[in-house]
Write a protein that holds these residues in place. Structure first.
Motif, PDB file in Angstrom:
ATOM      1  N   PHE A   1      39.383 -64.500  34.101  1.00  0.00           N
ATOM      2  CA  PHE A   1      38.395 -64.434  35.179  1.00  0.00           C
ATOM      3  C   PHE A   1      37.435 -65.612  35.046  1.00  0.00           C
ATOM      4  N   GLN A   2      37.292 -66.388  36.122  1.00  0.00           N
ATOM      5  CA  GLN A   2      36.401 -67.551  36.133  1.00  0.00           C
ATOM      6  C   GLN A   2      34.961 -67.088  36.313  1.00  0.00           C
ATOM      7  N   ALA A   3      34.167 -67.260  35.276  1.00  0.00           N
ATOM      8  CA  ALA A   3      32.793 -66.750  35.290  1.00  0.00           C
ATOM      9  C   ALA A   3      31.799 -67.905  35.447  1.00  0.00           C
ATOM     10  N   VAL A   4      30.628 -67.782  34.855  1.00  0.00           N
ATOM     11  CA  VAL A   4      29.554 -68.736  35.084  1.00  0.00           C
ATOM     12  C   VAL A   4      29.908 -70.109  34.514  1.00  0.00           C
ATOM     13  N   GLN A   5      29.297 -71.134  35.080  1.00  0.00           N
ATOM     14  CA  GLN A   5      29.488 -72.494  34.585  1.00  0.00           C
ATOM     15  C   GLN A   5      28.651 -72.755  33.328  1.00  0.00           C
ATOM     16  N   MET A   6      29.142 -73.671  32.501  1.00  0.00           N
ATOM     17  CA  MET A   6      28.360 -74.211  31.396  1.00  0.00           C
ATOM     18  C   MET A   6      27.505 -75.378  31.916  1.00  0.00           C
ATOM     19  N   GLY A   7      26.729 -75.961  31.035  1.00  0.00           N
ATOM     20  CA  GLY A   7      25.936 -77.120  31.420  1.00  0.00           C
ATOM     21  C   GLY A   7      26.767 -78.309  31.830  1.00  0.00           C
ATOM     22  N   THR A   8      28.000 -78.385  31.349  1.00  0.00           N
ATOM     23  CA  THR A   8      28.902 -79.485  31.706  1.00  0.00           C
ATOM     24  C   THR A   8      29.537 -79.314  33.076  1.00  0.00           C
ATOM     25  N   GLY A   9      29.351 -78.138  33.688  1.00  0.00           N
ATOM     26  CA  GLY A   9      30.002 -77.854  34.955  1.00  0.00           C
ATOM     27  C   GLY A   9      31.335 -77.155  34.801  1.00  0.00           C
TER      28      GLY A   9
ATOM     29  N   SER B   1      30.689 -61.796  26.654  1.00  0.00           N
ATOM     30  CA  SER B   1      29.698 -62.795  26.248  1.00  0.00           C
ATOM     31  C   SER B   1      30.413 -63.926  25.512  1.00  0.00           C
ATOM     32  N   ARG B   2      31.114 -64.759  26.263  1.00  0.00           N
ATOM     33  CA  ARG B   2      32.013 -65.735  25.666  1.00  0.00           C
ATOM     34  C   ARG B   2      31.331 -66.702  24.699  1.00  0.00           C
ATOM     35  N   PRO B   3      30.218 -67.352  25.040  1.00  0.00           N
ATOM     36  CA  PRO B   3      29.627 -68.277  24.074  1.00  0.00           C
ATOM     37  C   PRO B   3      29.156 -67.585  22.810  1.00  0.00           C
ATOM     38  N   ALA B   4      28.662 -66.346  22.922  1.00  0.00           N
ATOM     39  CA  ALA B   4      28.274 -65.588  21.732  1.00  0.00           C
ATOM     40  C   ALA B   4      29.492 -65.252  20.889  1.00  0.00           C
TER      41      ALA B   4
ATOM     42  N   GLN C   1      23.873 -62.599  20.506  1.00  0.00           N
ATOM     43  CA  GLN C   1      23.278 -62.989  21.776  1.00  0.00           C
ATOM     44  C   GLN C   1      23.839 -64.301  22.317  1.00  0.00           C
ATOM     45  N   TRP C   2      23.661 -64.477  23.616  1.00  0.00           N
ATOM     46  CA  TRP C   2      24.181 -65.632  24.349  1.00  0.00           C
ATOM     47  C   TRP C   2      23.235 -66.810  24.145  1.00  0.00           C
ATOM     48  N   PRO C   3      23.710 -67.932  23.556  1.00  0.00           N
ATOM     49  CA  PRO C   3      22.846 -69.105  23.375  1.00  0.00           C
ATOM     50  C   PRO C   3      22.708 -69.899  24.673  1.00  0.00           C
ATOM     51  N   VAL C   4      21.473 -70.108  25.080  1.00  0.00           N
ATOM     52  CA  VAL C   4      21.175 -70.860  26.301  1.00  0.00           C
ATOM     53  C   VAL C   4      20.706 -72.256  25.911  1.00  0.00           C
ATOM     54  N   ALA C   5      21.235 -73.289  26.559  1.00  0.00           N
ATOM     55  CA  ALA C   5      20.916 -74.668  26.183  1.00  0.00           C
ATOM     56  C   ALA C   5      19.450 -75.012  26.446  1.00  0.00           C
ATOM     57  N   GLN C   6      18.881 -74.454  27.515  1.00  0.00           N
ATOM     58  CA  GLN C   6      17.511 -74.783  27.878  1.00  0.00           C
ATOM     59  C   GLN C   6      16.507 -74.205  26.876  1.00  0.00           C
ATOM     60  N   LYS C   7      15.298 -74.706  26.912  1.00  0.00           N
ATOM     61  CA  LYS C   7      14.171 -74.226  26.100  1.00  0.00           C
ATOM     62  C   LYS C   7      14.478 -74.328  24.605  1.00  0.00           C
ATOM     63  N   GLY C   8      15.204 -75.357  24.237  1.00  0.00           N
ATOM     64  CA  GLY C   8      15.470 -75.586  22.834  1.00  0.00           C
ATOM     65  C   GLY C   8      16.522 -74.687  22.232  1.00  0.00           C
ATOM     66  N   GLY C   9      17.282 -74.001  23.065  1.00  0.00           N
ATOM     67  CA  GLY C   9      18.347 -73.135  22.550  1.00  0.00           C
ATOM     68  C   GLY C   9      17.925 -71.694  22.382  1.00  0.00           C
TER      69      GLY C   9
ATOM     70  N   GLY D   1      20.303 -66.097  39.545  1.00  0.00           N
ATOM     71  CA  GLY D   1      19.286 -65.868  38.529  1.00  0.00           C
ATOM     72  C   GLY D   1      18.799 -67.141  37.851  1.00  0.00           C
ATOM     73  N   ASN D   2      17.819 -66.976  36.948  1.00  0.00           N
ATOM     74  CA  ASN D   2      17.141 -68.117  36.323  1.00  0.00           C
ATOM     75  C   ASN D   2      17.808 -68.633  35.064  1.00  0.00           C
ATOM     76  N   ASN D   3      18.869 -67.960  34.600  1.00  0.00           N
ATOM     77  CA  ASN D   3      19.590 -68.475  33.440  1.00  0.00           C
ATOM     78  C   ASN D   3      21.060 -68.117  33.556  1.00  0.00           C
ATOM     79  N   ALA D   4      21.866 -68.773  32.732  1.00  0.00           N
ATOM     80  CA  ALA D   4      23.327 -68.609  32.838  1.00  0.00           C
ATOM     81  C   ALA D   4      23.795 -67.189  32.574  1.00  0.00           C
ATOM     82  N   PRO D   5      23.303 -66.493  31.515  1.00  0.00           N
ATOM     83  CA  PRO D   5      23.806 -65.132  31.297  1.00  0.00           C
ATOM     84  C   PRO D   5      23.456 -64.167  32.423  1.00  0.00           C
ATOM     85  N   THR D   6      22.300 -64.322  33.057  1.00  0.00           N
ATOM     86  CA  THR D   6      21.951 -63.467  34.189  1.00  0.00           C
ATOM     87  C   THR D   6      22.883 -63.722  35.360  1.00  0.00           C
TER      88      THR D   6
END
Length: 368
Positions: A47-55, A114-117, A124-132, A147-152
């Motif tokens: 299933f194609q889910a949310v994008q990463m920072g690379t697109g 929660s693929r990146p986790a 927990q899911w690591p978000v690139a913004q706000k220093g990780g 939403g305001n972040n990738a996991p949301t």
């Protein structure tokens, strides 16, 4: 099934959408509608889910066993947290036991949400913004595609395009968080008779009558009117064979109860002597030190009983911990070094028991 660019609508929503890509031989979809799938077959998708920072996208493994006859659609989710591994093995075993040609209904397994986790075997899911920063995926459901972040956004995509319109009954599998341990345990909202009935089909150690945690996948299903339970399969980062076996047995009972598969119901909570409660007393460390547990999972405790102690680096006893209720140990810390405020253990007890004294409702947010 529809191509990615097809705008044809099936009923009130788009049907299953194929992107045209394949990963490890499995077709990639960006939306699922089990009504599109041919009966009597088992399907594998990414299933194609949310994008990463690379697109690029995160991809979620999905297995669908669609029965030859119509019936209930039951989802089995494993990996909402990245350090939860026993649930993955349990759901794999459940799906391996299913023959779609002999089923009446559908089982949908969703792994590694929660693929990146999961890639780091962390909770927990690591978000690139706000220093990780780290985000608990089980506090943002049903999510928001804008939403305001990738996991949301990820939760919103999965809810709208994978869960919504495909699920009648939900089983959500978890474990304790890293550094802790859980009995074989279920959270279930007994205000709904059907939910209690589902929970009691499992031959497990403990069941908590629980209203649910805001933002959890369980609560999203409850608010959508879908019966659901959360099953805690012991410790993180391992395969616990004994608890996996109980998980499989209970899940197969659920499938039999809803006539998705044939066969007699196996052992349930009645045969297992399951302990029921509706409250937790949480014991937290008051100082830093090395933790020594004096009880273990599922042990009976009584008011005033000493359950743990701490020593400093010189070996001096710096703290001792007691409980104030009659109940059973549900969760414990496995990490020996404990900071002030850390959870030492939780005692499951029943507030209707006239012998109980004090307690803290629900869980503390570390697990679930």
């Amino acid at each position: 099934m529809l191509s990615h660019n097809d705008t044809y609508k099936t009923g009130m929503h788009l049907g299953t959408i194929l992107t045209g890509d394949q990963i490890q031989g499995a077709p990639v979809i960006s939306q699922l509608d089990v009504n599109d799938l041919e009966p009597g077959k088992k399907y594998r998708f990414f299933f194609q889910a949310v994008q990463m920072g690379t697109g690029q996208h995160w991809y979620i493994p999905v297995v669908v066993a669609k029965g030859a006859q119509d019936g209930k659609r039951i989802s089995l989710t494993a990996g909402v947290h990245g350090d939860e591994l026993s649930p993955v093995n349990a759901v794999q075993r459940i799906m391996d036991n299913l023959d779609p040609e002999k089923m009446s209904g559908t089982a949908i397994a969703i792994y590694d949400l929660s693929r990146p986790a999961k890639e780091y075997t962390q909770r927990q899911w690591p978000v690139a913004q706000k220093g990780g920063s780290l985000v608990d995926l089980n506090r943002v459901w049903p999510g928001d595609e804008a939403g305001n972040n990738a996991p949301t956004r990820h939760a919103g995509i999965l809810w709208n395009r994978l869960f919504k319109n495909n699920v009648d009954i939900a089983l959500d599998f978890h474990t304790a968080s890293t550094g802790g341990d859980f009995t074989m345990f279920i959270f279930a909202d007994f205000r709904k008779a059907e939910i209690r009935q589902i929970a009691e089909l499992f031959p497990i150690e403990q069941i908590k009558n629980d209203a649910g945690e805001s933002g959890s996948l369980e609560m999203a299903f409850v608010e959508a009117g879908i019966p659901v339970i959360t099953i805690e399969v012991g410790a993180p980062r391992i395969f616990d064979a004994r608890k996996i076996a109980m998980t499989v047995e209970g899940s197969m009972n659920v499938l039999k109860h809803y006539k998705v598969i044939d066969g007699p119901i196996g052992r349930t909570s009645k045969e297992a002597g399951t302990f029921f409660g509706d409250m937790f007393e949480t014991v937290r460390s008051t100082t830093g030190g090395y933790l020594e547990l004096l009880v273990d999972l599922n042990d009976q405790v009584t008011p005033g009983q000493k359950v743990a102690m701490q020593r400093n680096s010189f070996g001096d006893v710096v703290a001792e911990y007691t409980v104030s209720v009659i109940g059973k140990v549900a969760t414990i810390a496995r990490d020996a070094l404990t900071e002030p405020g850390s959870r030492v253990m939780q005692i499951l007890y029943n507030s209707t028991d006239l012998n109980f004294k004090t307690g803290i409702s629900h869980q503390s947010g570390d697990d679930y």
